[in-house]
Structure formats: structure tokens, C-alpha cells
Scaffold this active site. Structure first.
Site, short mmCIF file in Angstrom:
data_model
loop_
_atom_site.label_atom_id
_atom_site.label_comp_id
_atom_site.label_asym_id
_atom_site.label_seq_id
_atom_site.Cartn_x
_atom_site.Cartn_y
_atom_site.Cartn_z
N HIS A 70 0.82 -1.21 0.00
CA HIS A 70 0.00 0.00 0.00
C HIS A 70 0.85 1.26 0.00
O HIS A 70 0.44 2.29 -0.53
CB HIS A 70 -0.97 -0.01 1.19
CG HIS A 70 -2.12 -0.95 0.99
ND1 HIS A 70 -3.42 -0.53 0.85
CD2 HIS A 70 -2.16 -2.30 0.88
CE1 HIS A 70 -4.21 -1.57 0.67
NE2 HIS A 70 -3.47 -2.66 0.69
N GLY A 85 6.32 6.19 -4.67
CA GLY A 85 6.57 4.77 -4.54
C GLY A 85 6.84 4.36 -3.11
O GLY A 85 6.15 4.79 -2.18
N ASP A 87 8.23 5.03 -0.35
CA ASP A 87 8.88 6.18 0.27
C ASP A 87 8.40 6.48 1.68
O ASP A 87 8.79 7.47 2.28
CB ASP A 87 8.68 7.43 -0.60
CG ASP A 87 7.21 7.80 -0.77
OD1 ASP A 87 6.35 7.07 -0.24
OD2 ASP A 87 6.93 8.82 -1.44
N ASP A 200 -10.56 -7.34 7.38
CA ASP A 200 -11.44 -6.78 8.41
C ASP A 200 -12.50 -5.85 7.83
O ASP A 200 -13.46 -5.53 8.51
CB ASP A 200 -10.63 -5.98 9.43
CG ASP A 200 -9.78 -6.86 10.32
OD1 ASP A 200 -10.27 -7.94 10.71
OD2 ASP A 200 -8.63 -6.50 10.61
N THR A 214 -4.71 -21.84 5.63
CA THR A 214 -3.43 -21.93 6.33
C THR A 214 -2.83 -20.54 6.48
O THR A 214 -1.78 -20.25 5.91
CB THR A 214 -2.46 -22.86 5.58
OG1 THR A 214 -2.31 -22.39 4.22
CG2 THR A 214 -2.95 -24.28 5.56
#
Length: 357
Positions: A70, A85, A87, A200, A214
Site C-alpha cells: 500500500h 513509490g 517512500d 477486516d 493456512t
């Protein structure tokens, strides 16, 4: 020049090449090829104990790995204004970026990580990528990701709508990721991260519902489970970005389901079903590319030696969950048959929720 002189020069060159490079001495008797890497051993000790609960593959690992993506994907090959990017802008400008719809839920791990980066006087961009690499190394069968240090602190926030969402079409995902420099196969490679992921916010009524059975092992199980015929929703019914899942307790993302079945990506998806090593190798390569978006690798220092070596995988092949047959696999690759995989015996598989940390 005489033969004797030439021989002496060659001997000197060979001797110089053979001499071992002096390693920097770091804390606790450890050494590094570059003194700049020593601080990362201290960061490693701190976050393994105080973020990752002594080296577990738990929720903070899932969230830290998610944050690497993200933060970094706010980047465009054609428009520098989109973002810098990898950063650290998602920490530096958390009041802006964590409010983007695609980034919902990142605020918790951002606030967990921020004080550690400040404490150790490292850039936010470096810390995010390091924490993700260390965290996923705690997962059985996990990758040992490259870690390059030296990203400067950023100066501006990334723009909204740079992170693909579960509601996006495959074409939209390929377009956005292509603008950041990734081809369709590399997009699937990055999605190996969903083997140790949970959610979530797609269905907020089921905290921590994982994407495969798993969630503490970096294995190919997700690549077969996403291809099984869906029959149920694990929570309160259908939500935007969610499609029917085959297993109680498991949430299936719409984007995963579409990518697994689209002719542009289905064969790469299927290739991992019976090949854990291939999945790890390609994930490592795609993550190495992701981690330096916006940077030149030649300007950074390779401190990969600090990243722990993960425990070996327990299996190289995914299995059919108990209660399922090959007839329920929606194989979608036109160029290769679906591989033969073992079936798990016993009662029908269900997925336990991932508890909050």
C-alpha cells in the site's frame, strides 16, 4: 614490460582479489558487509520481540506485509505526481493516505510502526519494507526477501486510487498495476501474499477472516482454494468485493476469484498450485521490484543479510480441502492441465478466524 613484471602484477591482482573483505562489527557479535546495515540488526531484535510477538506469523505480520504494497504502489511510470513509490508516505502523511478507501485498516499498523522507525532513526520507507520482509520470514515456507536500505524520507503524499480494490475488474487492475510497472504474471506473483493474509473491512462483521485455510504458512493453498466452486458467505452475506467461498470461515475476494479465472492471469495462478518453490521465487522477484519503486537500486545499500532465514515449507504442493473433489475445481488455464494434488481426509474443512493481536 618484462614477463617478470607482468607476472608480479598478475600475482598482486590475484592476491588482492582473494583477500577477504573486512566486515563491520555490529551488536551482539554480529557482522555485516556494510557498516550501514548494523543498525538493522538492532531494528530486527526490537520488532521481532515487540511487534511480531517473538517471531510469530500473526496479524501484525499480515498487516506489515500489506503495508509494503500500500505504501509502494502509489507510483506511476508516466506521472511522477501520483506518488514517490516505496517512500514511507503512508506513515508520513497518514492523516491523508490511511483515509483512502483502499487503505482502510492500515492506520493501526502505521501507528504501530511509526515509533519504531523514529526510535531507530531510519526512514519510514526503509522501515516499512524491512518490517514486511522480517515479518513474512516468520511464516513457515516464507520467502527471504531482499532488503535495500537508504531510501530518503519522502516529501509529498501519494494520490488516491492507486491501490487496486477487490471490486475492480481484472482489466482495471492490470491497467493500474501496469502503470506502476508490473505485468499480469507479476500481479499474480504478488498475490502469494494472500496466503498469509486476512481481512477486516470487506465484511466488518467477521474480524480476521483469512483468505485461505493456512493463514500462518506461506504456501500454495490459496491457489487451489480460490478455484473451488463457491457455495457460501462466511459472514453477513454478500458485500462489495466479496464472492461466494467454498469454506466456512474463509472470505473470498472478488478480485482473487476473477484473476484466478481470467485468461490473462489464470495460467500463472495455476502454476503455483503444485510448486511452492516457484511461488516463493517469483514472489521474491516481484517484491524486490515493488520495494524500490521510485528509487534507483544503485543508490541503496544491500542489507539483505539481516533478514532471517525462514523455516522450510512443510509441503511443496497444495491439497484439496477435506470434503472436496477435483470436480469442484474450476480450472481456467487453457494451455496446461490442472495438476493432480492430494486430498485431505477427514471432516469438511472450515477456517478459524484470525484473533486480534
Amino acid at each position: 614490460m618484462s614477463f617478470k613484471t607482468v607476472f608480479a602484477l598478475v600475482s598482486l591482482a590475484v592476491l588482492s582479489f582473494a583477500m577477504p573483505t573486512k566486515r563491520a562489527v555490529c551488536s551482539n557479535g554480529r557482522t555485516a558487509s556494510n557498516a550501514a546495515c548494523c543498525t538493522w540488526f538492532d531494528v530486527l531484535d526490537d520488532i521481532q520481540e515487540n511487534i511480531f510477538d517473538g517471531g510469530e506469523c500473526g496479524e501484525d505480520v499480515h498487516e506489515s506485509l500489506r503495508l509494503t504494497f500500500h505504501d509502494a504502489i502509489g507510483f506511476s511510470q508516466s506521472n511522477p505526481a501520483v506518488g514517490g513509490g516505496a517512500d514511507g508516505s503512508i506513515i508520513a502523511f497518514s492523516d491523508i493516505e490511511t483515509n483512502f478507501h483502499a487503505n482502510l485498516g492500515t492506520d493501526d499498523i502505521v501507528e504501530v510502526q511509526r515509533p519504531f522507525a523514529i526510535k531507530h532513526n531510519v526512514s519510514f520507507g526503509d522501515f516499512i519494507q524491512f518490517a514486511g520482509a522480517v515479518g513474512v520470514s516468520n511464516c513457515a515456507g516464507g520467502p527471504r526477501l531482499q532488503f535495500l536500505a537508504g531510501r530518503p524520507n519522502n516529501t509529498f503524499p501519494a494520490q488516491d486510487l492507486t491501490v487496486p480494490e477487490p471490486t475492480d475488474s481484472v482489466t482495471a487492475i492490470l491497467s493500474r498495476m501496469g502503470d506502476a510497472g508490473f505485468n499480469p504474471e507479476e500481479i499474480v506473483d504478488l498475490l502469494a501474499s494472500h496466503s498469509v493474509a486476512a481481512q477486516d473491512h470487506v465484511d466488518p462483521t467477521i474480524h480476521g477472516s483469512p483468505f485461505d485455510s493456512t493463514p500462518s504458512a506461506f504456501d500454495p493453498q490459496i491457489f487451489v482454494e480460490v478455484l473451488l466452486t463457491g457455495t457460501l458467505f462466511p459472514g453477513n452475506g454478500s458485500n462489495p468485493g466479496e464472492v461466494l467461498s467454498p469454506l466456512p470461515g474463509e472470505l473470498r475476494l472478488q478480485s482473487d476469484a476473477l484473476l484466478a479465472r481470467d485468461p490473462r492471469t489464470a495460467c500463472e495462478w495455476q502454476s503455483f498450485v503444485n510448486n511452492h518453490d516457484l511461488m516463493v521465487t517469483r514472489f521474491e522477484a516481484a517484491m524486490a521490484k515493488l520495494a524500490i519503486l521510485g528509487h534507483n537500486a544503485r543508490d541503496l545499500i544491500d542489507c539483505s543479510e539481516v533478514i532471517p532465514v525462514p523455516n522450510s515449507a512443510t509441503s511443496n504442493t497444495a491439497s484439496l480441502p477435506a470434503g472436496f473433489s477435483m470436480g469442484e475445481v474450476e480450472a481456467s488455464c487453457d494451455t496446461a492441465p490442472f495438476p493432480t494434488i492430494p486430498s485431505i481426509a477427514g471432516p469438511e474443512t472450515s477456517v478459524a478466524r484470525v484473533p486480534p493481536s
